[in-house]
Design a protein around this motif. Structure first.
Motif, PDB file in Angstrom:
ATOM      1  N   UNK A  43      42.125  32.394  42.056  1.00  0.00           N
ATOM      2  CA  UNK A  43      41.875  32.795  40.684  1.00  0.00           C
ATOM      3  C   UNK A  43      42.212  31.671  39.718  1.00  0.00           C
ATOM      4  N   UNK A  44      41.757  31.761  38.476  1.00  0.00           N
ATOM      5  CA  UNK A  44      42.067  30.732  37.476  1.00  0.00           C
ATOM      6  C   UNK A  44      43.572  30.623  37.243  1.00  0.00           C
ATOM      7  N   UNK A  89      38.013  25.319  33.431  1.00  0.00           N
ATOM      8  CA  UNK A  89      37.358  26.163  32.439  1.00  0.00           C
ATOM      9  C   UNK A  89      38.119  26.122  31.130  1.00  0.00           C
ATOM     10  N   UNK A 103      34.951  32.764  28.554  1.00  0.00           N
ATOM     11  CA  UNK A 103      34.978  31.543  29.341  1.00  0.00           C
ATOM     12  C   UNK A 103      33.664  30.784  29.242  1.00  0.00           C
ATOM     13  N   UNK A 104      33.778  29.463  29.409  1.00  0.00           N
ATOM     14  CA  UNK A 104      32.599  28.637  29.594  1.00  0.00           C
ATOM     15  C   UNK A 104      32.233  28.601  31.061  1.00  0.00           C
TER      16      UNK A 104
ATOM     17  N   UNK B  35      37.780  40.951  35.262  1.00  0.00           N
ATOM     18  CA  UNK B  35      36.709  40.003  34.978  1.00  0.00           C
ATOM     19  C   UNK B  35      35.807  39.899  36.201  1.00  0.00           C
ATOM     20  N   UNK B  37      33.267  37.239  38.119  1.00  0.00           N
ATOM     21  CA  UNK B  37      32.887  35.836  38.171  1.00  0.00           C
ATOM     22  C   UNK B  37      31.781  35.643  39.205  1.00  0.00           C
ATOM     23  N   UNK B  41      29.683  30.289  37.771  1.00  0.00           N
ATOM     24  CA  UNK B  41      29.860  30.603  36.356  1.00  0.00           C
ATOM     25  C   UNK B  41      31.313  30.913  36.035  1.00  0.00           C
ATOM     26  N   UNK B  42      31.604  30.978  34.757  1.00  0.00           N
ATOM     27  CA  UNK B  42      32.939  31.365  34.325  1.00  0.00           C
ATOM     28  C   UNK B  42      33.106  32.874  34.377  1.00  0.00           C
ATOM     29  N   UNK B  43      34.327  33.340  34.446  1.00  0.00           N
ATOM     30  CA  UNK B  43      34.572  34.795  34.469  1.00  0.00           C
ATOM     31  C   UNK B  43      34.053  35.477  33.211  1.00  0.00           C
ATOM     32  N   UNK B  45      34.359  39.106  30.979  1.00  0.00           N
ATOM     33  CA  UNK B  45      35.249  40.234  30.726  1.00  0.00           C
ATOM     34  C   UNK B  45      34.559  41.561  31.012  1.00  0.00           C
ATOM     35  N   UNK B  48      39.765  45.937  29.634  1.00  0.00           N
ATOM     36  CA  UNK B  48      41.184  45.703  29.424  1.00  0.00           C
ATOM     37  C   UNK B  48      41.887  47.036  29.239  1.00  0.00           C
ATOM     38  N   UNK B  88      33.039  37.461  42.484  1.00  0.00           N
ATOM     39  CA  UNK B  88      34.493  37.494  42.620  1.00  0.00           C
ATOM     40  C   UNK B  88      35.030  38.318  41.465  1.00  0.00           C
ATOM     41  N   UNK B  90      38.110  39.472  39.353  1.00  0.00           N
ATOM     42  CA  UNK B  90      39.438  38.984  39.034  1.00  0.00           C
ATOM     43  C   UNK B  90      40.194  39.992  38.183  1.00  0.00           C
ATOM     44  N   UNK B 102      47.458  35.822  29.691  1.00  0.00           N
ATOM     45  CA  UNK B 102      47.058  36.491  30.931  1.00  0.00           C
ATOM     46  C   UNK B 102      47.244  35.595  32.149  1.00  0.00           C
ATOM     47  N   UNK B 104      46.161  35.382  36.226  1.00  0.00           N
ATOM     48  CA  UNK B 104      45.123  35.903  37.103  1.00  0.00           C
ATOM     49  C   UNK B 104      45.592  36.057  38.542  1.00  0.00           C
ATOM     50  N   UNK B 105      45.020  37.063  39.204  1.00  0.00           N
ATOM     51  CA  UNK B 105      45.199  37.228  40.631  1.00  0.00           C
ATOM     52  C   UNK B 105      44.182  36.396  41.394  1.00  0.00           C
ATOM     53  N   UNK B 106      44.222  36.462  42.729  1.00  0.00           N
ATOM     54  CA  UNK B 106      43.319  35.653  43.559  1.00  0.00           C
ATOM     55  C   UNK B 106      41.894  36.189  43.607  1.00  0.00           C
TER      56      UNK B 106
END
Lengths: 113, 113
Positions: A43-44, A89, A103-104, B35, B37, B41-43, B45, B48, B88, B90, B102, B104-106
């Motif tokens: 993850x990020x 990112x 995110x980008x 999120x 992903x 690409x980026x994650x 949203x 929440x 993925x 997240x 925040x 992040x998890x894996x």
């Protein structure tokens, strides 16, 4: 949401050199900008953030620069190491209730030994 | 202290099936975000939650739902899976529902066949 984009999708640097990763954003209302590092299968990982009322912030081997005039964000990594190879990112967020991250698409940094 | 944990790590489903993904936040964190992903690409949203209430929702169809439990863990549910749901997923946690705090998890790698 507003877009957060990157100028370059890939970057290759020699070990020991400095790396600069750039990011353009379009939402001037963002309160925070954050850089994340994502290694394959993970993850990020938070690297550093900067509040919108600042123009520079330094961490360990990393510096983030924010230019609000041209809506540009950059991450500088000093003395780049092989372990720095990953996708980076930039993300932005606002504190007005919708506190999610935008995110980008990321820049892949490859460090050449 | 353990970081954000997610289960399962990998999952393969077929179109039309339903999936449940689980997330345990960092101890003491009360906010969980999800999120998606997609490869390359980026994650993006999805949801929440804070103190068991939905605080934000991204631009995802109603096939996506989530909830947060009294122990602050969370589930993401996706119904009627499509090939395009392969990604993925997240989970990120924070003490307050602030984007720049925040962790992040894996992630859970979901493949829809």
């Amino acid at each position: 949401g507003e877009s957060v984009g990157l100028h370059l999708p890939t970057l290759s640097v020699q070990e020991g050199d400095n790396s600069i990763i750039n990011c353009a954003y379009s939402n001037s209302a963002s309160d925070y900008f954050i850089w994340y590092k994502q290694e394959s299968g993970k993850g990020p990982q938070f690297i550093i953030d900067i509040r919108s009322n600042m123009d520079k912030r330094q961490g360990q081997r990393v510096t983030v620069l924010l230019n609000k005039t041209v809506k540009h964000l950059s991450l500088q990594i000093a003395a780049t190491q092989p372990g720095d190879s990953a996708v980076y990112f930039c993300a932005e967020t606002r504190e007005n209730g919708a506190n999610n991250l935008f995110f980008g698409t990321g820049t892949r940094l490859t460090v050449i030994p | 202290d353990a970081g954000v944990t997610q289960s399962p790590t990998h999952l393969i489903k077929t179109r039309g099936q339903h999936v449940t993904l689980r997330c345990s936040p960092i101890s003491g964190h009360k906010s969980v975000s999800w999120y998606q992903q997609v490869l390359g690409q980026g994650p993006q949203f999805i949801f929440q939650y804070y103190e068991k209430e939905e605080r934000g929702r991204g631009n995802f169809p109603d096939r996506f739902s989530a909830r947060q439990f009294p122990n602050y863990s969370s589930e993401l549910n996706v119904n009627a899976l499509l090939l395009g749901d392969s990604a993925l997923y997240l989970c990120a946690s924070s003490f307050f529902p602030l984007g720049h705090e925040q962790f992040f998890g894996p992630g859970t790698r979901l493949t829809v066949l």
